[in-house]
Design a protein around this motif. Structure first.
Motif, PDB file in Angstrom:
ATOM      1  N   ARG A 264      -7.700  -1.429  -0.572  1.00  0.00           N
ATOM      2  CA  ARG A 264      -8.036  -0.640  -1.752  1.00  0.00           C
ATOM      3  C   ARG A 264      -7.575   0.791  -1.532  1.00  0.00           C
ATOM      4  NH1 ARG A 264     -11.245  -0.646  -6.283  1.00  0.00           N
ATOM      5  NH2 ARG A 264     -11.928  -2.772  -5.814  1.00  0.00           N
ATOM      6  N   ARG A 265      -7.036   1.392  -2.565  1.00  0.00           N
ATOM      7  CA  ARG A 265      -6.508   2.756  -2.483  1.00  0.00           C
ATOM      8  C   ARG A 265      -7.629   3.763  -2.264  1.00  0.00           C
ATOM      9  NH1 ARG A 265      -5.867   6.812  -6.344  1.00  0.00           N
ATOM     10  NH2 ARG A 265      -6.704   5.401  -7.934  1.00  0.00           N
ATOM     11  N   ASN A 266      -7.370   4.745  -1.412  1.00  0.00           N
ATOM     12  CA  ASN A 266      -8.318   5.828  -1.202  1.00  0.00           C
ATOM     13  C   ASN A 266      -8.323   6.751  -2.412  1.00  0.00           C
ATOM     14  OD1 ASN A 266      -8.851   4.897   1.408  1.00  0.00           O
ATOM     15  ND2 ASN A 266      -7.168   6.092   2.280  1.00  0.00           N
ATOM     16  N   PRO A 267      -9.474   7.296  -2.774  1.00  0.00           N
ATOM     17  CA  PRO A 267      -9.516   8.211  -3.930  1.00  0.00           C
ATOM     18  C   PRO A 267      -8.767   9.508  -3.630  1.00  0.00           C
ATOM     19  CG  PRO A 267     -11.636   8.173  -2.801  1.00  0.00           C
ATOM     20  CD  PRO A 267     -10.815   7.092  -2.173  1.00  0.00           C
ATOM     21  N   LEU A 268      -8.209  10.110  -4.675  1.00  0.00           N
ATOM     22  CA  LEU A 268      -7.501  11.370  -4.524  1.00  0.00           C
ATOM     23  C   LEU A 268      -8.490  12.515  -4.367  1.00  0.00           C
ATOM     24  CD1 LEU A 268      -4.732  10.990  -7.270  1.00  0.00           C
ATOM     25  CD2 LEU A 268      -4.411  10.934  -4.795  1.00  0.00           C
ATOM     26  N   PRO A 269      -8.078  13.609  -3.721  1.00  0.00           N
ATOM     27  CA  PRO A 269      -8.972  14.762  -3.590  1.00  0.00           C
ATOM     28  C   PRO A 269      -9.314  15.348  -4.957  1.00  0.00           C
ATOM     29  CG  PRO A 269      -7.054  14.961  -2.149  1.00  0.00           C
ATOM     30  CD  PRO A 269      -6.796  13.816  -3.060  1.00  0.00           C
ATOM     31  N   GLU A 270     -10.402  16.092  -5.019  1.00  0.00           N
ATOM     32  CA  GLU A 270     -10.800  16.736  -6.267  1.00  0.00           C
ATOM     33  C   GLU A 270      -9.745  17.769  -6.671  1.00  0.00           C
ATOM     34  OE1 GLU A 270     -14.621  19.226  -8.110  1.00  0.00           O
ATOM     35  OE2 GLU A 270     -14.637  18.462  -6.056  1.00  0.00           O
TER      36      GLU A 270
ATOM     37  N   SER B 207       0.814  -1.221   0.000  1.00  0.00           N
ATOM     38  CA  SER B 207       0.000   0.000   0.000  1.00  0.00           C
ATOM     39  C   SER B 207       0.844   1.266   0.000  1.00  0.00           C
ATOM     40  CB  SER B 207      -0.926   0.003   1.213  1.00  0.00           C
ATOM     41  OG  SER B 207      -0.186   0.155   2.428  1.00  0.00           O
ATOM     42  N   SER B 208       2.069   1.210   0.519  1.00  0.00           N
ATOM     43  CA  SER B 208       2.894   2.416   0.607  1.00  0.00           C
ATOM     44  C   SER B 208       3.295   2.945  -0.765  1.00  0.00           C
ATOM     45  CB  SER B 208       4.154   2.126   1.434  1.00  0.00           C
ATOM     46  OG  SER B 208       4.944   1.135   0.807  1.00  0.00           O
ATOM     47  N   TYR B 209       3.176   2.124  -1.814  1.00  0.00           N
ATOM     48  CA  TYR B 209       3.556   2.561  -3.159  1.00  0.00           C
ATOM     49  C   TYR B 209       2.400   3.230  -3.899  1.00  0.00           C
ATOM     50  CZ  TYR B 209       7.556  -0.430  -2.264  1.00  0.00           C
ATOM     51  OH  TYR B 209       8.675  -0.999  -1.704  1.00  0.00           O
ATOM     52  N   SER B 210       1.181   3.121  -3.374  1.00  0.00           N
ATOM     53  CA  SER B 210       0.029   3.656  -4.098  1.00  0.00           C
ATOM     54  C   SER B 210       0.082   5.164  -4.219  1.00  0.00           C
ATOM     55  CB  SER B 210      -1.266   3.239  -3.394  1.00  0.00           C
ATOM     56  OG  SER B 210      -1.332   3.801  -2.093  1.00  0.00           O
ATOM     57  N   THR B 211       0.800   5.837  -3.315  1.00  0.00           N
ATOM     58  CA  THR B 211       0.879   7.300  -3.369  1.00  0.00           C
ATOM     59  C   THR B 211       1.886   7.781  -4.401  1.00  0.00           C
ATOM     60  OG1 THR B 211       2.558   7.353  -1.623  1.00  0.00           O
ATOM     61  CG2 THR B 211       0.246   7.460  -0.938  1.00  0.00           C
ATOM     62  N   THR B 212       2.641   6.898  -5.016  1.00  0.00           N
ATOM     63  CA  THR B 212       3.721   7.313  -5.919  1.00  0.00           C
ATOM     64  C   THR B 212       3.333   7.303  -7.376  1.00  0.00           C
ATOM     65  OG1 THR B 212       4.611   5.058  -6.210  1.00  0.00           O
ATOM     66  CG2 THR B 212       5.357   6.305  -4.298  1.00  0.00           C
ATOM     67  N   VAL B 213       2.158   6.795  -7.733  1.00  0.00           N
ATOM     68  CA  VAL B 213       1.846   6.562  -9.137  1.00  0.00           C
ATOM     69  C   VAL B 213       1.846   7.854  -9.945  1.00  0.00           C
ATOM     70  CG1 VAL B 213      -0.656   6.650  -8.726  1.00  0.00           C
ATOM     71  CG2 VAL B 213       0.236   5.423 -10.709  1.00  0.00           C
ATOM     72  N   HIS B 214       1.401   8.981  -9.349  1.00  0.00           N
ATOM     73  CA  HIS B 214       1.403  10.267 -10.061  1.00  0.00           C
ATOM     74  C   HIS B 214       2.420  11.245  -9.490  1.00  0.00           C
ATOM     75  CE1 HIS B 214      -2.194   9.017 -12.170  1.00  0.00           C
ATOM     76  NE2 HIS B 214      -2.849   8.855 -11.034  1.00  0.00           N
ATOM     77  N   ARG B 215       3.129  10.850  -8.455  1.00  0.00           N
ATOM     78  CA  ARG B 215       3.987  11.787  -7.743  1.00  0.00           C
ATOM     79  C   ARG B 215       5.384  11.790  -8.354  1.00  0.00           C
ATOM     80  NH1 ARG B 215       1.920  11.845  -2.394  1.00  0.00           N
ATOM     81  NH2 ARG B 215       3.789  12.903  -1.634  1.00  0.00           N
TER      82      ARG B 215
ATOM     83  N   PHE C 292      -0.818  16.098  -6.778  1.00  0.00           N
ATOM     84  CA  PHE C 292      -1.402  14.761  -6.615  1.00  0.00           C
ATOM     85  C   PHE C 292      -1.271  14.272  -5.172  1.00  0.00           C
ATOM     86  CE2 PHE C 292      -0.716  14.870 -11.212  1.00  0.00           C
ATOM     87  CZ  PHE C 292      -1.934  14.383 -11.668  1.00  0.00           C
ATOM     88  N   PHE C 293      -1.357  15.183  -4.214  1.00  0.00           N
ATOM     89  CA  PHE C 293      -1.297  14.803  -2.805  1.00  0.00           C
ATOM     90  C   PHE C 293      -2.574  14.075  -2.404  1.00  0.00           C
ATOM     91  CE2 PHE C 293       1.916  18.059  -0.902  1.00  0.00           C
ATOM     92  CZ  PHE C 293       2.915  17.443  -1.619  1.00  0.00           C
ATOM     93  N   THR C 294      -2.426  13.093  -1.495  1.00  0.00           N
ATOM     94  CA  THR C 294      -3.574  12.433  -0.893  1.00  0.00           C
ATOM     95  C   THR C 294      -4.104  13.299   0.246  1.00  0.00           C
ATOM     96  OG1 THR C 294      -2.188  11.226   0.687  1.00  0.00           O
ATOM     97  CG2 THR C 294      -2.584  10.190  -1.469  1.00  0.00           C
ATOM     98  N   ASP C 295      -5.218  12.873   0.837  1.00  0.00           N
ATOM     99  CA  ASP C 295      -5.778  13.618   1.973  1.00  0.00           C
ATOM    100  C   ASP C 295      -4.781  13.681   3.121  1.00  0.00           C
ATOM    101  OD1 ASP C 295      -8.217  14.219   0.765  1.00  0.00           O
ATOM    102  OD2 ASP C 295      -9.083  12.286   1.310  1.00  0.00           O
ATOM    103  N   LEU C 296      -4.049  12.600   3.368  1.00  0.00           N
ATOM    104  CA  LEU C 296      -3.046  12.608   4.431  1.00  0.00           C
ATOM    105  C   LEU C 296      -1.887  13.529   4.074  1.00  0.00           C
ATOM    106  CD1 LEU C 296      -1.808  11.540   7.072  1.00  0.00           C
ATOM    107  CD2 LEU C 296      -0.827   9.656   5.742  1.00  0.00           C
TER     108      LEU C 296
ATOM    109  N   GLU D 294      -3.773   0.215  -6.854  1.00  0.00           N
ATOM    110  CA  GLU D 294      -5.228   0.156  -6.794  1.00  0.00           C
ATOM    111  C   GLU D 294      -5.754  -0.695  -5.644  1.00  0.00           C
ATOM    112  OE1 GLU D 294      -8.879   1.384  -7.678  1.00  0.00           O
ATOM    113  OE2 GLU D 294      -7.067   2.044  -8.708  1.00  0.00           O
ATOM    114  N   LYS D 295      -5.458  -1.993  -5.625  1.00  0.00           N
ATOM    115  CA  LYS D 295      -6.028  -2.869  -4.607  1.00  0.00           C
ATOM    116  C   LYS D 295      -5.240  -4.169  -4.529  1.00  0.00           C
ATOM    117  CE  LYS D 295      -9.331  -5.225  -7.638  1.00  0.00           C
ATOM    118  NZ  LYS D 295     -10.730  -5.638  -7.841  1.00  0.00           N
ATOM    119  N   MET D 296      -5.448  -4.905  -3.420  1.00  0.00           N
ATOM    120  CA  MET D 296      -4.887  -6.242  -3.244  1.00  0.00           C
ATOM    121  C   MET D 296      -5.986  -7.170  -2.748  1.00  0.00           C
ATOM    122  SD  MET D 296      -1.685  -6.422  -4.126  1.00  0.00           S
ATOM    123  CE  MET D 296      -1.154  -7.935  -3.308  1.00  0.00           C
TER     124      MET D 296
END
Length: 761
Positions: free
Chosen positions: A631-637, A429-437, A644-648, A595-597
């Motif tokens: 499952r990955r959390n959706p990105l903010p609008e 899951s730690s890699y899900s934040t890197t896809v657009h970053r 491409f920051f997440t809510d966290l 995306e998900k596992m």
């Protein structure tokens, strides 16, 4: 005039040789080199003898520019990659080279254009035939036109020869006239020059008339040829699109056939009443997690026999002695442990921010900065903030806690193998934040810290400290009230390879659970940033991870499949198997790191046929229906405007009272960048880095004066720096030298006592 009708055998400009002075460097200046102009290519050698074996350089004149500096100098360049600064022996020689080069360039450009047309499968004889009409008359017309054009081209070539010949003679006569004194011979010489000049003028007029005729013919037929060529190109595009659709359909049919064949083969090998052919085809997408493709997977999964879904585990031969109550519950109903969200247990004390200032639209060429840095460590390249994101590496490391709920659930598991599934999912899951970053985090200053106190909201406290600068290393410690501890020390090794950037995290991650005292370790995979030179940046993760439970000996082997344009698999795919200490598989994991596992309970396993590469056998696992574990959390609008920051991630750099003076939130250049003041941020970044270097030099001088012979042994630290909140020791599990949290930070925060913190900002 008989001389005019006799062209030279070899057209001038096709081949030209001679000595020219070429600029080499500021030490040697201009050096004499042998240049050869042939077939549109200008090559040079140190000597004439080298022509047979060693060419020192070549420029294609079709795309080159030719510029004149002064009386004897001229420059040839093909756009920056190659530039020759040349000097002739005299102005006359310089003019000869310029004439030969211009003629060769024109001919090379013409040949290249003809080659491009032929590359489009364009035939002049067929292009002029409109669709649906006969081609006999049109073809004859085109052939006649081509013969006429060819004749005019020959005329041009002949005139070119004559101009070159008579021009040389005229130049010699003028040179002789210039060297004469006023004597009786002057009149004869002048008359001779006048005759040759007249002859030269007549030939030039003939060439101009031939050019005019050629141009008129070309204009008359140009529009029709362009229209025919456009029709041919459009037809080619339609054929390519049709071919692509056919390839996709073929690929889909091949996958469906292969999945059905594998399912039937595995069922028949066990003699079980498995699903029929129709069922296997319908469920192929849900059950075939590991595709027998180019990657040659070690195993294949197929749906388990229906008996495992209907019968109790105690009645299944071969499983009643190995499956406990927890295993039985997994077979009969979905996992329901810890389905409540821990973040809902306690309301947060403060409302966290949900936006940061939008990213300014600054344009900067990454290649212009990094082209001189190939092979160097990324941490040693001075990078402007334009390529950064307003977050430090310590904060980026804290983002690993984005899905801390997985560890909360793992802490309540009764079964260590099931717990291992959650830990493995957390490692992915730690890699899900890197896809657009694609932005680069700020390199932390030595002694910089970052705290993430989410004890009231999520039950954990996190602390990071930069414990080393060269190599850059960050120590991280997390303690949770919900029964788990996470610690890691990550050193990032990175290499710029020209087209892509490889980032190799070095270090071990530890997860320890109070219940059962299970201690897990794993390492991170390699991150690759592609299209550094041209194109859109994109990130891929590749490699293998072994999540090991050192208490029980259980192990989960995860494989991050690298992206391949030719692969039929889904992109960013991750596969894995959870095995006990004896090597028996209990769970199969599958999904993507962005995306998900999912995980499936393994009911039976068998060795398949030798249908892998190099004759290797693949294991066939019969599994229950897959269940989602993460499952990955959706990105903010509007995430594309906020890096491409997440809510966290949006909350990590939010100003907060009471944190240490060394906290990343207080870093001025990072704060200026977040506010959109990038020019000021660049100035501040340089100031901080220079301050850090001066402190380092002072520390090294002190260390050198205090170092004894025993301390100067190989491997001893080059300075006397020690981390403030972490201490260096040997890890009892891995045997590595690591920094482990020694305590005191949270107590100092409660007291508001930060006297021990260094002044780094």
């Amino acid at each position: 005039m008989s001389e005019v009708k006799t062209p030279t055998p070899t057209p001038a400009g096709d081949t030209y040789k001679g000595w020219v002075f070429k600029w080499t460097n500021y030490i040697k200046g201009y050096q004499r080199r042998w240049f050869v102009l042939s077939n549109g290519l200008l090559s040079y050698y140190r000597t004439q003898a080298e022509m047979g074996h060693t060419c020192r350089g070549t420029i294609n004149l079709a795309t080159a520019t030719i510029a004149v500096d002064d009386a004897c100098n001229f420059v040839i360049s093909n756009g920056g990659a190659q530039t020759y600064h040349l000097k002739a022996s005299c102005e006359v020689e310089r003019q000869r080279w310029i004439t030969a080069l211009e003629l060769a360039k024109a001919k090379a450009a013409r040949m290249q254009a003809e080659s491009d047309d032929s590359g489009d499968d364009f035939s002049p004889s067929s292009a002029s035939v409109p669709p649906g009409q006969g081609g006999g008359t049109q073809n004859s017309e085109v052939q006649s036109t081509l013969r006429t054009l060819g004749s005019k081209v020959e005329d041009l070539s002949t005139c070119n020869d004559l101009i070159s010949k008579h021009g040389s003679a005229l130049q010699r006569s003028l040179s002789e006239l210039d060297s004469l004194r006023l004597t009786g011979e002057a009149g004869d010489k002048i008359r001779q020059v006048t005759e040759r000049a007249t002859l030269f003028r007549i030939t030039s007029n003939a060439m101009i008339n031939a050019c005019r005729d050629f141009l008129a013919l070309a204009q008359a037929h140009s529009k029709r040829w362009q229209k025919a060529l456009q029709a041919e190109r459009e037809q080619r595009v339609r054929l390519e699109e049709t071919l692509e659709q056919l390839a996709k359909q073929h690929n889909h049919l091949e996958r469906a056939f292969r999945g059905a064949a594998q399912a039937n083969t595995a069922a028949d090998s066990k003699g079980s009443a498995g699903p029929g052919k129709g069922e296997a085809s319908d469920e192929d997408d849900d059950n075939e997690f590991f595709d027998a493709m180019e990657e040659a997977p070690e195993f294949i999964t197929v749906p388990a026999d229906p008996q495992f879904h209907k019968r109790s585990s105690s009645n299944i031969s071969g499983f009643n002695s190995e499956m406990g109550p927890d295993d039985q519950s997994l077979n009969e109903e979905p996992l329901t442990i810890n389905q409540e969200s821990p973040s809902q247990e306690l309301a947060p004390l403060k409302k966290r921010r949900t936006r940061i200032p939008d990213k300014p639209n600054y344009s900067l060429n990454l290649w212009s900065i990094m082209k001189n840095c190939i092979g160097k460590e990324l941490s040693k390249i001075p990078m402007p903030v334009n390529f950064n994101e307003p977050i430090s590496m310590l904060q980026r490391l804290s983002e690993d806690l984005e899905y801390h709920e997985l560890l909360d659930k793992a802490a309540k598991c009764q079964n260590s193998l099931e717990q291992l599934c959650y830990v493995a999912a957390f490692s992915v899951s730690s890699y899900s934040t890197t896809v657009h970053r694609t932005g680069k985090p700020f390199n932390p200053l030595l002694g910089e810290t970052y705290e993430l106190d989410r004890r009231r909201e999520s039950g954990y406290r996190s602390l990071c400290e930069q414990v080393s600068h060269h190599p850059p290393a960050a120590a991280h410690h997390v303690i949770s009230d919900r029964g788990w501890t996470l610690r890691q020390e990550i050193t990032v090794a990175s290499k710029f390879r020209g087209k892509y950037l490889s980032i190799m995290p070095l270090g071990t991650i530890h997860a320890i659970f109070e219940k059962g005292n299970n201690h897990y370790t794993w390492k991170k995979v390699t991150t690759t940033v592609h299209n550094i030179i041209v194109g859109k940046l994109w990130i891929d993760q590749s490699g293998e991870i072994d999540v090991v439970n050192h208490t029980t000996g259980d192990r989960c082997h995860l494989k991050f499949v690298p992206y391949s344009y030719f692969s039929r698999d889904v992109a960013r795919k991750v596969t894995g198997v959870v095995m006990d200490k004896d090597g028996k598989a209990h769970y199969v994991l599958s999904g993507t790191w962005d995306e998900k596992m999912e995980f499936s309970r393994v009911m039976q396993s068998s060795r398949g046929g030798e249908n892998g590469t190099e004759g290797k056998q693949k294991t066939v696992y019969q599994t229950l229906k897959a269940r989602e574990v993460w499952r990955r959390n959706p990105l903010p609008e509007g995430a594309e405007t906020i890096y491409f920051f997440t809510d966290l991630a949006l909350t990590l750099n939010e100003p907060e009272e009471g944190v240490a003076p060394t906290d990343s939130r207080r870093r001025p250049d990072q704060r200026l960048m977040e506010d959109g003041r990038w020019d000021e941020a660049n100035v501040e970044k340089q100031r901080l880095e220079e301050k850090q270097r001066s402190v380092r030099r002072e520390r090294e001088r002190e260390a050198a004066s205090q170092r004894t012979s025993s301390q100067s042994e190989e491997g001893a630290p080059h300075d006397n720096y020690k981390a403030l909140w972490f201490e260096r020791c040997e890890d009892r599990i891995t045997g590595e030298q690591v920094h482990i949290y020694k305590g005191g930070y949270w107590e100092a925060k409660e007291r508001g006592s930060w006297e021990a913190c260094p002044d780094i900002f």
